[in-house]
Design a protein around this motif. Structure first.
Motif, PDB file in Angstrom:
ATOM      1  N   LYS A  39       0.848  -1.209   0.000  1.00 11.59           N
ATOM      2  CA  LYS A  39       0.000   0.000   0.000  1.00 11.59           C
ATOM      3  C   LYS A  39       0.883   1.259   0.000  1.00 11.59           C
ATOM      4  N   ALA A  40       1.905   1.256   0.871  1.00 18.97           N
ATOM      5  CA  ALA A  40       2.789   2.433   0.946  1.00 18.97           C
ATOM      6  C   ALA A  40       3.456   2.675  -0.404  1.00 18.97           C
ATOM      7  N   LEU A  41       3.936   1.599  -1.035  1.00 22.19           N
ATOM      8  CA  LEU A  41       4.631   1.778  -2.317  1.00 22.19           C
ATOM      9  C   LEU A  41       3.693   2.339  -3.390  1.00 22.19           C
ATOM     10  N   SER A  42       2.403   1.971  -3.288  1.00 27.50           N
ATOM     11  CA  SER A  42       1.451   2.475  -4.293  1.00 27.50           C
ATOM     12  C   SER A  42       1.218   3.975  -4.096  1.00 27.50           C
ATOM     13  N   GLU A  43       1.582   4.494  -2.925  1.00 25.55           N
ATOM     14  CA  GLU A  43       1.367   5.918  -2.642  1.00 25.55           C
ATOM     15  C   GLU A  43       2.611   6.779  -2.956  1.00 25.55           C
ATOM     16  N   ILE A  44       3.696   6.072  -3.309  1.00 27.49           N
ATOM     17  CA  ILE A  44       4.961   6.794  -3.498  1.00 27.49           C
ATOM     18  C   ILE A  44       5.302   6.968  -4.963  1.00 27.49           C
ATOM     19  N   GLU A  45       5.643   8.211  -5.333  1.00 29.38           N
ATOM     20  CA  GLU A  45       6.210   8.414  -6.661  1.00 29.38           C
ATOM     21  C   GLU A  45       7.596   9.031  -6.493  1.00 29.38           C
ATOM     22  N   VAL A  46       8.616   8.331  -7.003  1.00 29.80           N
ATOM     23  CA  VAL A  46       9.984   8.852  -6.907  1.00 29.80           C
ATOM     24  C   VAL A  46      10.412   9.324  -8.299  1.00 29.80           C
ATOM     25  N   ASP A  47      10.941  10.531  -8.365  1.00 30.79           N
ATOM     26  CA  ASP A  47      11.427  11.072  -9.644  1.00 30.79           C
ATOM     27  C   ASP A  47      12.788  11.717  -9.440  1.00 30.79           C
ATOM     28  N   LEU A  48      13.581  11.745 -10.496  1.00 31.61           N
ATOM     29  CA  LEU A  48      14.873  12.433 -10.409  1.00 31.61           C
ATOM     30  C   LEU A  48      14.832  13.672 -11.281  1.00 31.61           C
ATOM     31  N   GLU A  49      15.330  14.772 -10.720  1.00 32.84           N
ATOM     32  CA  GLU A  49      15.477  15.998 -11.517  1.00 32.84           C
ATOM     33  C   GLU A  49      16.917  16.461 -11.356  1.00 32.84           C
ATOM     34  N   TYR A  50      17.384  17.292 -12.278  1.00 29.93           N
ATOM     35  CA  TYR A  50      18.766  17.790 -12.181  1.00 29.93           C
ATOM     36  C   TYR A  50      18.773  19.307 -12.167  1.00 29.93           C
ATOM     37  N   VAL A  51      19.457  19.873 -11.151  1.00 24.26           N
ATOM     38  CA  VAL A  51      19.605  21.328 -11.075  1.00 24.26           C
ATOM     39  C   VAL A  51      21.101  21.608 -11.046  1.00 24.26           C
ATOM     40  N   ASP A  52      21.609  22.315 -12.055  1.00 22.36           N
ATOM     41  CA  ASP A  52      23.049  22.561 -12.205  1.00 22.36           C
ATOM     42  C   ASP A  52      23.840  21.259 -12.112  1.00 22.36           C
ATOM     43  N   GLY A  53      23.350  20.225 -12.709  1.00 22.85           N
ATOM     44  CA  GLY A  53      24.040  18.935 -12.746  1.00 22.85           C
ATOM     45  C   GLY A  53      23.901  18.125 -11.464  1.00 22.85           C
ATOM     46  N   GLU A  54      23.247  18.672 -10.428  1.00 25.30           N
ATOM     47  CA  GLU A  54      23.083  17.963  -9.145  1.00 25.30           C
ATOM     48  C   GLU A  54      21.752  17.217  -9.141  1.00 25.30           C
ATOM     49  N   GLN A  55      21.812  15.936  -8.782  1.00 27.31           N
ATOM     50  CA  GLN A  55      20.582  15.150  -8.722  1.00 27.31           C
ATOM     51  C   GLN A  55      19.689  15.609  -7.564  1.00 27.31           C
ATOM     52  N   GLN A  56      18.407  15.795  -7.870  1.00 26.56           N
ATOM     53  CA  GLN A  56      17.420  16.118  -6.831  1.00 26.56           C
ATOM     54  C   GLN A  56      16.410  14.982  -6.822  1.00 26.56           C
ATOM     55  N   VAL A  57      16.160  14.418  -5.649  1.00 25.20           N
ATOM     56  CA  VAL A  57      15.174  13.342  -5.605  1.00 25.20           C
ATOM     57  C   VAL A  57      13.843  13.908  -5.151  1.00 25.20           C
ATOM     58  N   MET A  58      12.821  13.622  -5.958  1.00 22.80           N
ATOM     59  CA  MET A  58      11.492  14.124  -5.672  1.00 22.80           C
ATOM     60  C   MET A  58      10.645  12.973  -5.136  1.00 22.80           C
ATOM     61  N   LEU A  59      10.072  13.188  -3.971  1.00 21.82           N
ATOM     62  CA  LEU A  59       9.151  12.212  -3.373  1.00 21.82           C
ATOM     63  C   LEU A  59       7.764  12.844  -3.436  1.00 21.82           C
ATOM     64  N   ASN A  60       6.900  12.281  -4.282  1.00 21.83           N
ATOM     65  CA  ASN A  60       5.575  12.870  -4.512  1.00 21.83           C
ATOM     66  C   ASN A  60       5.685  14.390  -4.704  1.00 21.83           C
TER      67      ASN A  60
END
Ligand code: DC
Length: 225
Positions: free
Chosen positions: A61-82
């Motif tokens: 159930k918890a995993l179905s509520e989670i969306e993980v995405d990666l974005e890059y700002v000035d080459g630095e990885q940003q992890v987005m949680l929902n």
């Protein structure tokens, strides 16, 4: 069509993967993908929501509520949680330990595998983690397995924390590192281990700059073959 290259960088906690990966990505113009940050993000969600990892239905159930995405700002990885940028919250010892615990769950690994492979299809990357050469990118252009003794890895972590003004105990850190190795290397699914075709680099006595130079040398040799 332009060819995408991939460098898989695996090794235990504190072996210096992320520092080396960042340096190498910069020099080669590749994107650095930190897969540990993705496991940390799921660990953070589980901690925040008190998800009981022994309750499979609760995990699903918890995993179905989670969306993980990666974005890059000035080459630095940003992890987005929902859609929340969680980079500032995932680097604590508590979240690292929880990441190691949740990463043993098949459902968690499956969710992140898709995202990781998808990144590697789009561009040239250097990806670090525990199972990149063995499971995520079995056809990586180059595979590196980094290692260093638990004592040296603990000392690095101790210096890092002390420099940030965090008071800590070297013996405790070494114990935590050994426990983390134990969990990451002995879990049933995708344990940390050297891929048969990975090059081993011992980072105990050489600095990140030297490790990065060695990786670039190995990479250039690989693509010239
Ligand atoms: O590299 P790190 O310390 O940020 O990783 C945190 C935990 O995530 C690590 O103890 C095990 C897990 N992990 C994993 O199982 N597979 C990966 N590819 C990356 C990390």
């Amino acid at each position: 069509m332009k060819k995408n290259y991939s460098i898989a960088l695996d090794g235990p906690a504190g072996s210096g993967k992320s520092t080396v990966a960042k340096l190498t990505a910069k020099k080669l113009g590749f994107t650095y993908v930190d897969t540990g940050a993705m496991y940390r993000t799921i660990g953070l969600y589980f901690l925040r929501n008190n998800v009981d990892i022994s309750d499979n239905a609760a995990v699903v159930k918890a995993l179905s509520e989670i969306e993980v995405d990666l974005e890059y700002v000035d080459g630095e990885q940003q992890v987005m949680l929902n859609e929340e940028n969680v980079n500032a919250y995932i680097r604590t010892e508590e979240v690292g330990k929880q990441a190691s615990i949740v990463s043993a769950l098949g459902e968690v690994r499956e969710k992140l595998l898709f995202l990781q492979r998808n990144m590697a299809e789009k561009k040239s990357i250097i990806m670090d983690g525990r199972d990149i050469g063995t499971v995520v990118l079995p056809n990586a252009t180059l595979k590196i397995y980094m290692e260093a003794s638990a004592k040296i890895r603990a000392k690095r972590r101790y210096d890092e924390l002390t420099a940030k003004g965090v008071s800590c105990d070297l013996d405790e850190i070494e114990k935590d590192i050994i426990a983390r190795d134990e969990r990451d290397m002995n879990r049933e699914i995708s344990p940390l281990k050297k891929a048969d075709d990975a090059e081993v680099v011992d980072t105990s006595e050489i600095n990140p700059q030297q490790v990065s130079e060695k990786i670039i040398e190995l990479f250039e040799k690989k693509i010239a073959d």
